[in-house]
Design a protein around this motif. Structure first.
Motif, PDB file in Angstrom:
ATOM      1  N   CYS A   1       1.009  -1.355  -0.099  1.00 14.47           N
ATOM      2  CA  CYS A   1       0.021   0.132   0.016  1.00 14.47           C
ATOM      3  C   CYS A   1       0.905   1.025  -0.089  1.00 14.47           C
ATOM      4  CB  CYS A   1      -0.794  -0.290   1.206  1.00 14.47           C
ATOM      5  SG  CYS A   1       0.276   0.327   3.110  1.00 14.47           S
ATOM      6  N   GLY A   2       2.169   1.352   0.354  1.00 16.46           N
ATOM      7  CA  GLY A   2       3.237   2.162   0.836  1.00 16.46           C
ATOM      8  C   GLY A   2       2.852   3.039   1.267  1.00 16.46           C
ATOM      9  N   ALA A   3       2.145   3.124   2.377  1.00 12.46           N
ATOM     10  CA  ALA A   3       1.307   3.747   4.020  1.00 12.46           C
ATOM     11  C   ALA A   3       2.667   3.686   4.269  1.00 12.46           C
ATOM     12  CB  ALA A   3       0.257   3.540   4.774  1.00 12.46           C
ATOM     13  N   CYS A   4       3.922   2.889   4.580  1.00 16.66           N
ATOM     14  CA  CYS A   4       4.807   3.016   5.587  1.00 16.66           C
ATOM     15  C   CYS A   4       5.707   4.343   5.097  1.00 16.66           C
ATOM     16  CB  CYS A   4       4.766   1.584   5.987  1.00 16.66           C
ATOM     17  SG  CYS A   4       5.896   1.220   4.288  1.00 16.66           S
ATOM     18  N   VAL A   5       5.932   4.496   3.463  1.00 19.28           N
ATOM     19  CA  VAL A   5       7.196   4.935   3.426  1.00 19.28           C
ATOM     20  C   VAL A   5       7.472   6.506   3.976  1.00 19.28           C
ATOM     21  CG1 VAL A   5       7.970   6.388   1.304  1.00 19.28           C
ATOM     22  CG2 VAL A   5       7.541   4.067   0.911  1.00 19.28           C
ATOM     23  N   ALA A   6       6.808   7.632   3.930  1.00 15.86           N
ATOM     24  CA  ALA A   6       6.089   8.895   4.167  1.00 15.86           C
ATOM     25  C   ALA A   6       6.429   8.591   5.902  1.00 15.86           C
ATOM     26  CB  ALA A   6       4.500   9.195   3.872  1.00 15.86           C
ATOM     27  N   ALA A   7       5.954   7.756   5.865  1.00 13.69           N
ATOM     28  CA  ALA A   7       5.805   7.205   7.895  1.00 13.69           C
ATOM     29  C   ALA A   7       7.289   6.921   8.507  1.00 13.69           C
ATOM     30  CB  ALA A   7       5.256   6.427   8.455  1.00 13.69           C
ATOM     31  N   CYS A   8       8.603   6.849   7.565  1.00 15.52           N
ATOM     32  CA  CYS A   8       9.814   6.814   7.881  1.00 15.52           C
ATOM     33  C   CYS A   8      10.736   8.266   7.933  1.00 15.52           C
ATOM     34  CB  CYS A   8      10.805   5.629   6.725  1.00 15.52           C
ATOM     35  SG  CYS A   8      12.379   5.952   7.656  1.00 15.52           S
ATOM     36  N   PRO A   9      11.300   8.411   8.851  1.00 15.82           N
ATOM     37  CA  PRO A   9      11.878  10.277   9.000  1.00 15.82           C
ATOM     38  C   PRO A   9      13.309   9.634   8.413  1.00 15.82           C
ATOM     39  CG  PRO A   9      11.681   8.641  10.856  1.00 15.82           C
ATOM     40  CD  PRO A   9      10.661   7.701  10.255  1.00 15.82           C
ATOM     41  N   VAL A  10      13.762   8.794   7.952  1.00 12.41           N
ATOM     42  CA  VAL A  10      14.999   8.068   7.604  1.00 12.41           C
ATOM     43  C   VAL A  10      14.628   7.398   6.370  1.00 12.41           C
ATOM     44  CG1 VAL A  10      16.547   7.972   9.619  1.00 12.41           C
ATOM     45  CG2 VAL A  10      15.201   6.434   8.695  1.00 12.41           C
ATOM     46  N   ASN A  11      13.560   8.280   5.124  1.00 11.77           N
ATOM     47  CA  ASN A  11      13.490   7.295   4.050  1.00 11.77           C
ATOM     48  C   ASN A  11      14.215   6.170   3.686  1.00 11.77           C
ATOM     49  OD1 ASN A  11      12.491   9.631   3.083  1.00 11.77           O
ATOM     50  ND2 ASN A  11      13.673  10.663   3.132  1.00 11.77           N
ATOM     51  N   ALA A  12      14.013   4.839   5.155  1.00  9.95           N
ATOM     52  CA  ALA A  12      13.991   3.519   4.891  1.00  9.95           C
ATOM     53  C   ALA A  12      13.652   2.368   3.961  1.00  9.95           C
ATOM     54  CB  ALA A  12      14.994   3.004   6.215  1.00  9.95           C
ATOM     55  N   ILE A  13      13.097   3.201   3.497  1.00  6.19           N
ATOM     56  CA  ILE A  13      11.609   1.825   3.069  1.00  6.19           C
ATOM     57  C   ILE A  13      10.919   2.064   1.660  1.00  6.19           C
ATOM     58  CG2 ILE A  13       8.989   0.964   3.220  1.00  6.19           C
ATOM     59  CD1 ILE A  13       9.353   2.070   5.885  1.00  6.19           C
ATOM     60  N   VAL A  14      11.711   1.012   1.234  1.00  9.89           N
ATOM     61  CA  VAL A  14      11.425   1.467  -0.739  1.00  9.89           C
ATOM     62  C   VAL A  14      10.722   0.654  -1.128  1.00  9.89           C
ATOM     63  CG1 VAL A  14      13.937   2.645  -1.527  1.00  9.89           C
ATOM     64  CG2 VAL A  14      13.913  -0.056  -1.087  1.00  9.89           C
ATOM     65  N   ASP A  15      10.193   0.250  -2.287  1.00 11.92           N
ATOM     66  CA  ASP A  15       9.399  -0.975  -3.265  1.00 11.92           C
ATOM     67  C   ASP A  15      10.123  -1.934  -3.135  1.00 11.92           C
ATOM     68  OD1 ASP A  15       8.509  -2.502  -5.014  1.00 11.92           O
ATOM     69  OD2 ASP A  15       6.643  -1.154  -5.714  1.00 11.92           O
ATOM     70  N   GLU A  16       9.458  -3.058  -3.583  1.00  7.68           N
ATOM     71  CA  GLU A  16      11.057  -4.442  -3.889  1.00  7.68           C
ATOM     72  C   GLU A  16      11.399  -3.453  -5.446  1.00  7.68           C
ATOM     73  OE1 GLU A  16      10.627  -8.772  -4.651  1.00  7.68           O
ATOM     74  OE2 GLU A  16       9.352  -7.766  -3.656  1.00  7.68           O
ATOM     75  N   HIS A  17      11.030  -3.285  -6.226  1.00  8.87           N
ATOM     76  CA  HIS A  17      11.050  -3.170  -7.768  1.00  8.87           C
ATOM     77  C   HIS A  17      12.278  -2.093  -7.528  1.00  8.87           C
ATOM     78  CE1 HIS A  17       6.863  -4.609  -7.798  1.00  8.87           C
ATOM     79  NE2 HIS A  17       7.451  -5.465  -8.570  1.00  8.87           N
ATOM     80  N   ASP A  18      12.450  -1.016  -6.931  1.00  8.71           N
ATOM     81  CA  ASP A  18      13.726   0.007  -6.777  1.00  8.71           C
ATOM     82  C   ASP A  18      14.876  -0.550  -6.392  1.00  8.71           C
ATOM     83  OD1 ASP A  18      11.407   1.381  -7.950  1.00  8.71           O
ATOM     84  OD2 ASP A  18      10.527   2.405  -6.751  1.00  8.71           O
TER      85      ASP A  18
END
Ligand code: SF4
Ligand code: SF4
Length: 77
Positions: free
Chosen positions: A43-60
């Motif tokens: 869903c991608g909801a966690c991406v914006a919640a991370c203060p250090v931009n540590a969450i990415v789509d597996e495809h990226d």
């Protein structure tokens, strides 16, 4: 397919992403948090919640980052 937490998360204690995930698939590991790739609905909801931009789509994932997906798979066994 899933979102993946990179090692920028290491030693993070707050876990903002855990609170936001609608399917509760993020857990605290020994030195960082991990997303269960079998439960993540991308869903991608966690991406914006991370203060250090540590969450990415597996495809990226860059080739050298793919080990992070392997670590998540090993963590959830
Ligand atoms: S919000 Fe980011 S830094 Fe914090 S636990 Fe989640 S992935 Fe790690
Ligand atoms: S992408 Fe959505 S389902 Fe997957 S870990 Fe993030 S918040 Fe949870």
């Amino acid at each position: 397919m899933a979102f993946v937490i990179l090692d920028a998360c290491k030693d993070e204690k707050a876990g903002e992403c855990v609170q936001i995930c609608p399917v509760d698939c993020i857990e605290k590991g020994p030195d960082q948090f991990f997303i269960d790739p079998n439960l993540c609905i991308e869903c991608g909801a966690c991406v914006a919640a991370c203060p250090v931009n540590a969450i990415v789509d597996e495809h990226d994932l860059a080739p050298e980052q793919e080990v992070q997906l392997e670590k998540a798979e090993a963590f959830f066994g």
